[in-house]
Design an enzyme around this catalytic site. Structure first.
Site, PDB file in Angstrom:
ATOM      1  N   ARG A  21       0.857  -1.200   0.000  1.00 20.64           N
ATOM      2  CA  ARG A  21       0.000   0.000   0.000  1.00 20.64           C
ATOM      3  C   ARG A  21       0.891   1.247   0.000  1.00 20.64           C
ATOM      4  O   ARG A  21       2.112   1.153   0.154  1.00 20.64           O
ATOM      5  CB  ARG A  21      -0.982   0.005   1.179  1.00 20.64           C
ATOM      6  CG  ARG A  21      -0.354  -0.035   2.557  1.00 20.64           C
ATOM      7  CD  ARG A  21      -1.425  -0.232   3.646  1.00 20.64           C
ATOM      8  NE  ARG A  21      -0.831  -0.500   4.942  1.00 20.64           N
ATOM      9  CZ  ARG A  21      -0.636   0.396   5.896  1.00 20.64           C
ATOM     10  NH1 ARG A  21      -1.005   1.646   5.706  1.00 20.64           N
ATOM     11  NH2 ARG A  21      -0.098   0.060   7.053  1.00 20.64           N
ATOM     12  N   GLY A  22       0.217   2.397  -0.172  1.00 20.53           N
ATOM     13  CA  GLY A  22       0.922   3.671  -0.063  1.00 20.53           C
ATOM     14  C   GLY A  22       2.037   3.849  -1.100  1.00 20.53           C
ATOM     15  O   GLY A  22       1.910   3.441  -2.259  1.00 20.53           O
ATOM     16  N   ASP A  58       8.538  -9.320   6.835  1.00 16.09           N
ATOM     17  CA  ASP A  58       8.330  -8.386   7.947  1.00 16.09           C
ATOM     18  C   ASP A  58       9.712  -7.830   8.249  1.00 16.09           C
ATOM     19  O   ASP A  58      10.575  -8.550   8.767  1.00 16.09           O
ATOM     20  CB  ASP A  58       7.747  -9.127   9.158  1.00 16.09           C
ATOM     21  CG  ASP A  58       7.509  -8.193  10.347  1.00 16.09           C
ATOM     22  OD1 ASP A  58       8.177  -7.140  10.432  1.00 16.09           O
ATOM     23  OD2 ASP A  58       6.667  -8.527  11.196  1.00 16.09           O
ATOM     24  N   VAL A  59       9.934  -6.561   7.914  1.00 16.11           N
ATOM     25  CA  VAL A  59      11.294  -6.014   8.020  1.00 16.11           C
ATOM     26  C   VAL A  59      11.794  -5.968   9.466  1.00 16.11           C
ATOM     27  O   VAL A  59      12.997  -5.926   9.702  1.00 16.11           O
ATOM     28  CB  VAL A  59      11.413  -4.608   7.378  1.00 16.11           C
ATOM     29  CG1 VAL A  59      11.126  -4.645   5.895  1.00 16.11           C
ATOM     30  CG2 VAL A  59      10.540  -3.583   8.091  1.00 16.11           C
ATOM     31  N   ASN A  99      11.382   1.055   1.969  1.00 13.73           N
ATOM     32  CA  ASN A  99      10.238   1.975   2.032  1.00 13.73           C
ATOM     33  C   ASN A  99       9.379   1.766   3.280  1.00 13.73           C
ATOM     34  O   ASN A  99       8.807   2.716   3.804  1.00 13.73           O
ATOM     35  CB  ASN A  99       9.380   1.780   0.770  1.00 13.73           C
ATOM     36  CG  ASN A  99       8.003   2.362   0.926  1.00 13.73           C
ATOM     37  OD1 ASN A  99       7.803   3.580   0.843  1.00 13.73           O
ATOM     38  ND2 ASN A  99       7.021   1.506   1.182  1.00 13.73           N
ATOM     39  N   TYR A 141       9.202   9.073  15.997  1.00 13.48           N
ATOM     40  CA  TYR A 141       9.302   8.991  14.533  1.00 13.48           C
ATOM     41  C   TYR A 141      10.466   9.848  14.033  1.00 13.48           C
ATOM     42  O   TYR A 141      11.294   9.405  13.242  1.00 13.48           O
ATOM     43  CB  TYR A 141       7.992   9.454  13.913  1.00 13.48           C
ATOM     44  CG  TYR A 141       7.961   9.383  12.402  1.00 13.48           C
ATOM     45  CD1 TYR A 141       7.761   8.175  11.750  1.00 13.48           C
ATOM     46  CD2 TYR A 141       8.122  10.532  11.631  1.00 13.48           C
ATOM     47  CE1 TYR A 141       7.722   8.113  10.354  1.00 13.48           C
ATOM     48  CE2 TYR A 141       8.086  10.482  10.247  1.00 13.48           C
ATOM     49  CZ  TYR A 141       7.882   9.267   9.613  1.00 13.48           C
ATOM     50  OH  TYR A 141       7.845   9.210   8.228  1.00 13.48           O
ATOM     51  N   LYS A 183      13.948   8.533  12.147  1.00 11.27           N
ATOM     52  CA  LYS A 183      14.363   8.923  10.797  1.00 11.27           C
ATOM     53  C   LYS A 183      15.743   9.605  10.832  1.00 11.27           C
ATOM     54  O   LYS A 183      16.531   9.439   9.905  1.00 11.27           O
ATOM     55  CB  LYS A 183      13.299   9.816  10.149  1.00 11.27           C
ATOM     56  CG  LYS A 183      11.979   9.084   9.843  1.00 11.27           C
ATOM     57  CD  LYS A 183      12.137   7.949   8.825  1.00 11.27           C
ATOM     58  CE  LYS A 183      10.796   7.423   8.324  1.00 11.27           C
ATOM     59  NZ  LYS A 183      10.927   6.321   7.328  1.00 11.27           N
TER      60      LYS A 183
HETATM   61  N1  LIG Z   1       3.120   9.664   3.632  1.00  9.83           N
HETATM   62  C1  LIG Z   1       3.913  10.647   4.009  1.00  9.83           C
HETATM   63  O1  LIG Z   1       3.513  11.822   4.064  1.00  9.83           O
HETATM   64  C2  LIG Z   1       5.343  10.362   4.383  1.00  9.83           C
HETATM   65  C3  LIG Z   1       6.167  11.471   4.692  1.00  9.83           C
HETATM   66  C4  LIG Z   1       7.498  11.244   5.016  1.00  9.83           C
HETATM   67  C5  LIG Z   1       7.998   9.958   4.989  1.00  9.83           C
HETATM   68  N2  LIG Z   1       7.198   8.891   4.684  1.00  9.83           N
HETATM   69  C6  LIG Z   1       7.796   7.560   4.680  1.00  9.83           C
HETATM   70  O2  LIG Z   1       7.471   6.881   3.482  1.00  9.83           O
HETATM   71  C7  LIG Z   1       7.430   5.473   3.709  1.00  9.83           C
HETATM   72  C8  LIG Z   1       6.123   4.915   3.193  1.00  9.83           C
HETATM   73  O3  LIG Z   1       5.071   5.575   3.869  1.00  9.83           O
HETATM   74  P1  LIG Z   1       3.546   5.548   3.400  1.00  9.83           P
HETATM   75  O4  LIG Z   1       3.071   6.935   3.468  1.00  9.83           O
HETATM   76  O5  LIG Z   1       3.400   4.760   2.161  1.00  9.83           O
HETATM   77  O6  LIG Z   1       2.918   4.761   4.651  1.00  9.83           O
HETATM   78  P2  LIG Z   1       1.699   3.745   4.763  1.00  9.83           P
HETATM   79  O7  LIG Z   1       0.676   4.061   3.742  1.00  9.83           O
HETATM   80  O8  LIG Z   1       1.336   3.740   6.202  1.00  9.83           O
HETATM   81  O9  LIG Z   1       2.376   2.336   4.365  1.00  9.83           O
HETATM   82  C9  LIG Z   1       3.398   1.819   5.166  1.00  9.83           C
HETATM   83  C10 LIG Z   1       3.888   0.530   4.556  1.00  9.83           C
HETATM   84  O10 LIG Z   1       4.935   0.012   5.396  1.00  9.83           O
HETATM   85  C11 LIG Z   1       4.607  -1.334   5.684  1.00  9.83           C
HETATM   86  N3  LIG Z   1       5.160  -1.817   6.946  1.00  9.83           N
HETATM   87  C12 LIG Z   1       5.022  -1.285   8.184  1.00  9.83           C
HETATM   88  N4  LIG Z   1       5.666  -2.045   9.088  1.00  9.83           N
HETATM   89  C13 LIG Z   1       6.227  -3.075   8.388  1.00  9.83           C
HETATM   90  C14 LIG Z   1       7.012  -4.194   8.735  1.00  9.83           C
HETATM   91  N5  LIG Z   1       7.371  -4.448  10.006  1.00  9.83           N
HETATM   92  N6  LIG Z   1       7.426  -5.039   7.757  1.00  9.83           N
HETATM   93  C15 LIG Z   1       7.079  -4.823   6.482  1.00  9.83           C
HETATM   94  N7  LIG Z   1       6.318  -3.784   6.069  1.00  9.83           N
HETATM   95  C16 LIG Z   1       5.905  -2.931   7.027  1.00  9.83           C
HETATM   96  C17 LIG Z   1       3.082  -1.379   5.697  1.00  9.83           C
HETATM   97  O11 LIG Z   1       2.637  -2.706   5.617  1.00  9.83           O
HETATM   98  P3  LIG Z   1       1.285  -3.236   6.385  1.00  9.83           P
HETATM   99  O12 LIG Z   1       0.148  -2.966   5.456  1.00  9.83           O
HETATM  100  O13 LIG Z   1       1.565  -4.692   6.599  1.00  9.83           O
HETATM  101  O14 LIG Z   1       1.176  -2.453   7.666  1.00  9.83           O
HETATM  102  C18 LIG Z   1       2.802  -0.541   4.470  1.00  9.83           C
HETATM  103  O15 LIG Z   1       2.992  -1.310   3.302  1.00  9.83           O
HETATM  104  C19 LIG Z   1       7.626   5.292   5.213  1.00  9.83           C
HETATM  105  O16 LIG Z   1       8.979   4.955   5.479  1.00  9.83           O
HETATM  106  C20 LIG Z   1       7.305   6.645   5.779  1.00  9.83           C
HETATM  107  O17 LIG Z   1       7.942   6.889   7.005  1.00  9.83           O
HETATM  108  C21 LIG Z   1       5.868   9.065   4.379  1.00  9.83           C
END
Ligand SMILES: NC(=O)c1ccc[n+]([C@@H]2O[C@H](COP(=O)([O-])OP(=O)(O)OC[C@H]3O[C@@H](n4cnc5c(N)ncnc54)[C@H](OP(=O)(O)O)[C@@H]3O)[C@@H](O)[C@H]2O)c1
Length: 226
Positions: free
Chosen positions: A11-12, A54-55, A79, A148, A152
């Site tokens: 997702r995402g 699972d990372v 990611n 968080y 990071k």
């Molecule tokens: N969205 C933003 O505005 C934003 C801004 C700055 C940085 N980021 C960074 O961008 C990256 C992606 O974020 P996103 O917005 O796409 O978040 P998201 O929609 O919450 O998706 C997070 C993803 O990480 C996976 N995940 C979490 N814990 C995990 C684990 N232990 N093992 C494997 N997968 C795991 C989730 O899988 P599950 O479905 O299994 O939970 C999901 O696929 C992250 O590193 C986040 O910190 C995002």
């Protein structure tokens, strides 16, 4: 053909990476915790293989490594990430939840890099990418969201170090902030569409070279102060 491994691919931002790279004809190793339930991922057309990871679980990382063996990987994209816990006050500080943020956001990307370093070395592009956050910048910190933010900052430090340590192996390291993006984490009110974020991130990854390795940039190529 370019082979790309992506974590958190169900997702995402991770899922969007899979869609865009697959549309370009890349071979994508799309890792997520529960491939059986990853319907959107499994619907992506192209050379996409959904694999369990699972990372935060070293045994899961080991199982993936065993399955992939010595297969070359051109680009590894760390990611997967989690937010919280917050708020952090004396009465609410949850040590286990805090450590879990570090486990997933800081230690896991480095463990993935270590475990798949040989695969990256065997690849043509040798690019190690971590999706960090501008919230990891100490210079630009507005406070709050401590676990968080610190997780990071920590992964930034680890990846900056990897850029130095592994330059001799030809490995290029990208440390990229995706913008504030419309995902489950970013929320629907975020200003950046996931398609635009990933388009920008892919451009950053494509132009990553020895001179820019280890630098901290956002999806639009803004250099972020540490
Ligand atoms: N969205 C933003 O505005 C934003 C801004 C700055 C940085 N980021 C960074 O961008 C990256 C992606 O974020 P996103 O917005 O796409 O978040 P998201 O929609 O919450 O998706 C997070 C993803 O990480 C996976 N995940 C979490 N814990 C995990 C684990 N232990 N093992 C494997 N997968 C795991 C989730 O899988 P599950 O479905 O299994 O939970 C999901 O696929 C992250 O590193 C986040 O910190 C995002």
């Amino acid at each position: 053909m370019t082979t790309i491994l992506i974590t958190g691919a169900n997702r995402g931002i991770g899922l969007e990476f899979v869609k865009q790279y697959a549309a370009d004809g890349a071979e994508v190793i799309a890792c997520c915790r529960e491939p059986a339930k990853a319907d959107e991922l499994k619907a992506v057309k192209g050379k996409v293989r959904a694999m369990a990871l699972d990372v935060g679980d070293p045994a899961s990382v080991e199982a993936l490594k065993k399955e992939l063996g010595d297969r070359p990987i051109d680009i590894l994209i760390n990611n997967a990430g989690i937010g919280g816990p917050h708020p952090v006050t004396p009465g609410t500080l949850d040590m286990e939840a805090w450590l879990n943020v570090f486990r997933v956001n800081s230690v896991a990307p480095f463990l993935m890099a270590l475990r798949f370093k040989a695969n990256l070395k065997a690849g043509q592009k040798k690019k190690l990418v971590t999706i960090t956050s501008v919230l990891g910048s100490i210079a630009e910190s507005g406070g709050g969201n401590q676990p968080y933010r610190a997780s990071k900052s920590a992964v930034n430090s680890l990846m900056h170090g990897a850029a130095k340590d592994w330059a001799k192996d030809g490995i290029l390291v990208g440390i990229f902030h995706p913008g504030w993006v419309q995902t489950d984490m970013g929320g629907s009110g975020a200003p950046v569409k996931v398609e635009d974020s990933v388009k920008g991130l892919r451009a950053r990854i494509a132009e990553l070279n020895a001179a820019s390795s280890g630098s901290y940039r956002d999806y639009s190529n803004r250099a972020i102060p540490w």
